[in-house]
Structures are given as structure tokens and as C-alpha cells.
Design a protein around this motif. Sequence first.
Motif, PDB file in Angstrom:
ATOM      1  N   UNK A   1     -20.818  14.178 -49.035  1.00  0.00           N
ATOM      2  CA  UNK A   1     -21.458  14.299 -50.358  1.00  0.00           C
ATOM      3  C   UNK A   1     -22.960  14.068 -50.316  1.00  0.00           C
ATOM      4  N   UNK A   2     -23.474  13.527 -49.196  1.00  0.00           N
ATOM      5  CA  UNK A   2     -24.906  13.262 -49.039  1.00  0.00           C
ATOM      6  C   UNK A   2     -25.586  14.349 -48.205  1.00  0.00           C
ATOM      7  N   UNK A   3     -24.861  15.451 -47.970  1.00  0.00           N
ATOM      8  CA  UNK A   3     -25.364  16.529 -47.128  1.00  0.00           C
ATOM      9  C   UNK A   3     -25.759  16.003 -45.754  1.00  0.00           C
ATOM     10  N   UNK A   4     -24.997  15.016 -45.276  1.00  0.00           N
ATOM     11  CA  UNK A   4     -25.083  14.455 -43.930  1.00  0.00           C
ATOM     12  C   UNK A   4     -26.284  13.535 -43.706  1.00  0.00           C
ATOM     13  N   UNK A   5     -27.095  13.307 -44.722  1.00  0.00           N
ATOM     14  CA  UNK A   5     -28.219  12.372 -44.596  1.00  0.00           C
ATOM     15  C   UNK A   5     -27.728  10.939 -44.793  1.00  0.00           C
ATOM     16  N   UNK A   6     -28.454   9.988 -44.245  1.00  0.00           N
ATOM     17  CA  UNK A   6     -28.088   8.574 -44.411  1.00  0.00           C
ATOM     18  C   UNK A   6     -29.321   7.707 -44.177  1.00  0.00           C
TER      19      UNK A   6
ATOM     20  N   UNK B   1     -29.067  -3.347 -30.836  1.00  0.00           N
ATOM     21  CA  UNK B   1     -27.985  -4.101 -31.465  1.00  0.00           C
ATOM     22  C   UNK B   1     -27.730  -3.519 -32.853  1.00  0.00           C
ATOM     23  N   UNK B   2     -26.482  -3.117 -33.077  1.00  0.00           N
ATOM     24  CA  UNK B   2     -26.103  -2.417 -34.305  1.00  0.00           C
ATOM     25  C   UNK B   2     -24.816  -3.020 -34.853  1.00  0.00           C
ATOM     26  N   UNK B   3     -24.902  -3.971 -35.776  1.00  0.00           N
ATOM     27  CA  UNK B   3     -23.678  -4.535 -36.353  1.00  0.00           C
ATOM     28  C   UNK B   3     -22.925  -3.492 -37.177  1.00  0.00           C
ATOM     29  N   UNK B   4     -21.641  -3.729 -37.338  1.00  0.00           N
ATOM     30  CA  UNK B   4     -20.848  -2.862 -38.210  1.00  0.00           C
ATOM     31  C   UNK B   4     -21.349  -2.974 -39.643  1.00  0.00           C
ATOM     32  N   UNK B   5     -21.419  -1.844 -40.345  1.00  0.00           N
ATOM     33  CA  UNK B   5     -21.876  -1.831 -41.735  1.00  0.00           C
ATOM     34  C   UNK B   5     -20.797  -2.395 -42.648  1.00  0.00           C
ATOM     35  N   UNK B   6     -21.208  -3.272 -43.544  1.00  0.00           N
ATOM     36  CA  UNK B   6     -20.280  -3.907 -44.476  1.00  0.00           C
ATOM     37  C   UNK B   6     -20.514  -3.386 -45.899  1.00  0.00           C
ATOM     38  N   UNK B   7     -19.579  -3.695 -46.780  1.00  0.00           N
ATOM     39  CA  UNK B   7     -19.760  -3.339 -48.193  1.00  0.00           C
ATOM     40  C   UNK B   7     -21.006  -4.015 -48.760  1.00  0.00           C
ATOM     41  N   UNK B   8     -21.289  -5.223 -48.300  1.00  0.00           N
ATOM     42  CA  UNK B   8     -22.477  -5.940 -48.762  1.00  0.00           C
ATOM     43  C   UNK B   8     -23.750  -5.213 -48.308  1.00  0.00           C
TER      44      UNK B   8
ATOM     45  N   UNK C   1     -24.039  -1.992 -47.929  1.00  0.00           N
ATOM     46  CA  UNK C   1     -24.175  -0.816 -48.794  1.00  0.00           C
ATOM     47  C   UNK C   1     -24.820  -1.208 -50.127  1.00  0.00           C
ATOM     48  N   UNK C   2     -24.420  -2.351 -50.665  1.00  0.00           N
ATOM     49  CA  UNK C   2     -25.036  -2.837 -51.902  1.00  0.00           C
ATOM     50  C   UNK C   2     -26.509  -3.172 -51.691  1.00  0.00           C
ATOM     51  N   UNK C   3     -26.811  -3.770 -50.545  1.00  0.00           N
ATOM     52  CA  UNK C   3     -28.196  -4.125 -50.248  1.00  0.00           C
ATOM     53  C   UNK C   3     -29.081  -2.889 -50.174  1.00  0.00           C
ATOM     54  N   UNK C   4     -28.584  -1.841 -49.525  1.00  0.00           N
ATOM     55  CA  UNK C   4     -29.356  -0.605 -49.395  1.00  0.00           C
ATOM     56  C   UNK C   4     -29.591   0.023 -50.767  1.00  0.00           C
TER      57      UNK C   4
ATOM     58  N   UNK D   1     -23.339   5.829 -48.958  1.00  0.00           N
ATOM     59  CA  UNK D   1     -22.016   5.345 -48.561  1.00  0.00           C
ATOM     60  C   UNK D   1     -21.914   5.047 -47.071  1.00  0.00           C
ATOM     61  N   UNK D   2     -22.944   5.408 -46.294  1.00  0.00           N
ATOM     62  CA  UNK D   2     -22.839   5.239 -44.835  1.00  0.00           C
ATOM     63  C   UNK D   2     -24.178   4.892 -44.198  1.00  0.00           C
ATOM     64  N   UNK D   3     -24.840   3.846 -44.665  1.00  0.00           N
ATOM     65  CA  UNK D   3     -26.076   3.440 -43.990  1.00  0.00           C
ATOM     66  C   UNK D   3     -25.760   2.791 -42.650  1.00  0.00           C
ATOM     67  N   UNK D   4     -26.769   2.662 -41.808  1.00  0.00           N
ATOM     68  CA  UNK D   4     -26.619   1.938 -40.549  1.00  0.00           C
ATOM     69  C   UNK D   4     -27.670   0.836 -40.497  1.00  0.00           C
ATOM     70  N   UNK D   5     -27.246  -0.329 -40.014  1.00  0.00           N
ATOM     71  CA  UNK D   5     -28.101  -1.504 -39.927  1.00  0.00           C
ATOM     72  C   UNK D   5     -28.350  -1.801 -38.447  1.00  0.00           C
TER      73      UNK D   5
END
Length: 473
Positions: free
Chosen positions: A64-69, A216-223, A225-228, A237-241
Motif C-alpha cells: 500500500x506504500x508503493x514499496x517505499x519505507x 546492527x538492526x533490531x527487529x521493528x516493534x509496534x512501538x 511504528x508509532x514512533x515513526x 507499516x514497515x519502517x526499519x530501525x
Amino acid sequence: MPANRLMLPRTSRPATGIVHLGLGAFFRAFGCVYVADAMQAAGGDWGIVGVSLRSPDTRDALKPQDWAYTSVTLTPDGPQTRVIDVLNDVLVAPEDPQAVLDAMCDPGVRIVSLTVTEKGYCHNPATGALNMGHPDILYDLTHNLPRSAPGYLVRALQQRHAAGIAPFTVLTCDNLPHNGALVRGVVLDMARRIDPALADWIAENGRFPATMVDRITPATTDEDIKTVETLTGLHDAAPVMHEPFRQWAVQDDFVNGDRPDLAAAGAQLVDDVAAFEDMKLRMLNGTHSALAYLGYLAGHETISDTVADPAFAAYVRHCWEEIMPAVAAPPGVDLTDYADALFDRYANPAIRHRTWQIAMDGSQKLPQRLLGTLRANLDAGRDSPALCLAVAGWMRYVAGKDEAGQPIDVRDPLADLMRDTATDSATGTVAALLSLDQIFPADLAAQLAAPVSLAAATLWAKGASSAVQEVTQ
């Protein structure tokens, strides 16, 4: 669906030049960022089609984001955000394996890269050889539509060969020693069993550069997603930290020399990656695993929590003292400075890298992260009490109960076997797990029996916190 979802209006996009198998958070935080930077600096059609080998979750979140994140750099001073838009599509292999093969066989695709984790190569970690007992390998040898990453590589190369299309470069980005040679061996072994002529063609024309990847890339959490959403005002819906640091050393050996200008993006293009790879696997990944198992047992949720404990801070530095004599530094690198930088990265409180996450798949990771260093030290007559304690920590962890007797959710392809093999005693568990030749070569197991049993006796009797203190005294 939130009205303010991340969406980039793109009138054009680069043609696809890369198919990536195993599109998880790490590659989106690392490889996609490098490729985006390379195209920005030097141009080229290096758009990426990602492939999820198991779950549709990433595809469903990104479509739904046209593959952007959003890529989020977690600095001690606060997060920094950036939108990454190099993905052209995400395929889900189990839903349509032919679509994946079609993408890999597009003549415009010159690179197939992978982050499928150690277990994704379907090899024996102790030997590096293709695991002929693996159910996916057995299936792929007799079916044209594969299930495994090696199966996709071989069947796609087979179709390209039949069509008169040059092979793609296989660019592995997983933490494996001599990773290029390993995946080449696995691919050639499978290809030879299907068609010896295919194996000869791949051996002559294919390229499998070795790489060292580090971020170092931790798993993305629901928290997260809210922060972003708070930071950007957009729902992603799919950021990377990830941490600020990144390093990519790549052996410059590609089919027809065809690759993005990775050097323009800050990667190191080198003739031999071995020194970078060895340093990182032993000094970073080895201590990461040591801290994960022992830190988890001591009740620490993250690596930064673990090294904030003075006992574990001293312990990890003691591990590096044992590791550094077994590491040949790459040109221009001081290993003590490298260890200091690693400690600062571990201590970054913005990185919530869970010990439980790092502890996954230990049976696949142990040989390259810890056992290689232990063998080198044994051969040189050097003691390794801190590293032996790390092995004992892994054994206690995979036995399936923590120090309070509570069950541990062990995620590992050999989890059931290891739990059933372990006993109620330290001595019995060490002997039983050292007998697993999928992990421990017999000669190394014999040499480790006494020092690991000694470490395990302390760990079982006194707990992880006391054991790490004792080993540094």
C-alpha cells in the motif's frame, strides 16, 4: 487504513537490476540504503525486487506504500528519518515460485543477493557442505519449482543457461565465514546433482563474491511504528530501525564487472574480504552471541542493558582479549580501537537489540562465531575461559530452562534435538551437546570437553552474573 500513510508519488523508477532473496529488516536497513546511495551518486538501473521466502507480511505492509519505507537511524541524540524507495516489487515465494524464477531470469537482473540467515543455505554448519538430508533440498532436487534459497539460485541459473542468458552474480550478505565460497559450493553441489553440465557452466561463468556486512538492526516493534508516525506525521507499516554505523566490504568480482557503484556509496571494494569478515565474525558476532546467551540468563533484555552491567562490560572486554590474538587485522585497522568502537555501539541506549533475538539459530551460528576462535586458541596453546563460558551459556540456554526454571522460547532448527539431548546436570549437558556433530567436529569437541565442563559447572551452580565475574578475575 490511516489516511496519512507513507506514499511517494513516483512517475518513474529505475529498472530492476537486483533480485533479493530474504527481504527482512536488515537488508532494507543496509543493502537497499547502499544501493539507493549508489544510484544517487552514479546512476544506473539497480531497482530491487525483494523476495520473501516464507511470509507475506513484508509484502502486505509495503504494497500500500508503493514499496517505499522509512529508514530510521537511532543515534544517542535522537532518531533521524529517511525514505528509501529503491524497491520495485516484493514477491512471496510460496505463493508463486514461478514468478520468483521469472524475476531472477529477467536479462536485466545482473545480481541476486541474499540475506536468508545461516540456516537458509541448507548446509551443515560444521562442514559447510550441502545438507542432503534437508527436506527442502530433497524436494528441490526433484521439482522445478523450488522451496529453498539454494534451489531458487540453481533453478534460475538453469533457466538462464537454457535461454542463453548470462548468469547473475550471487551476492550473499549473510554472516558466514568465506560466505561467497560457501554459497558457491552449495550451488555447485546441487547443480551437479541435477545436471553436471549446468554445474560446469556455473563454475566457469558465475561469480560469487565474498562480503562482510555490518549494521546492527533490531527487529521493528509496534512501538517503533508509532514512533515513526510521531516523527514524520505519516503512517509507515514497515519502517526499519538501525544504528548509525554501517560497513560493507565486497570482493570486487561480478559477472562482466556489472554492479552498482557501491564505492560511491561508501562500501569498500576489495580483492580479499577474508580479513574483514574474520574480524567481524569473531569480534562482533562472537561477542554478540556471548552477551546474548549469558545476558539473557542474567535477566537482561537487550545488549545495551547487558553491557550497562559492569560485570558484563568487563566480561565482553575479556572476550576481546581472548579473540584478538586469533584475528589478523585488515590493513589500516587497529583491533583495540575496533573493540572500543564495538563497545560504544553495544552501549548505545537507542538500540533495543534483544538478547533473545540474537540468541536465535545458535546451532547455525556457533561454528563461525565462536568455535573457529576456540580452535585457533587451542592450536596455539592459549586458554579461552571467557569464550568457553559463552559456549556453556549457549548450552544452558538451548537446554530450554532459565535460571529460575522457567521455559525459554528457543528458536533454532535443532531446538527439539538439543532440548531432548540435554540433561539435568551441567556435566551431562556438556557431554551430550558436544556429541552433536552437526555443530561440533569430533576433534574439537574432545578438546573442549574439559574447559567447557569447568565453565558450565560454575554457570549452573552460581548463575550467569556470578560466572562472568569469576571469569574476569
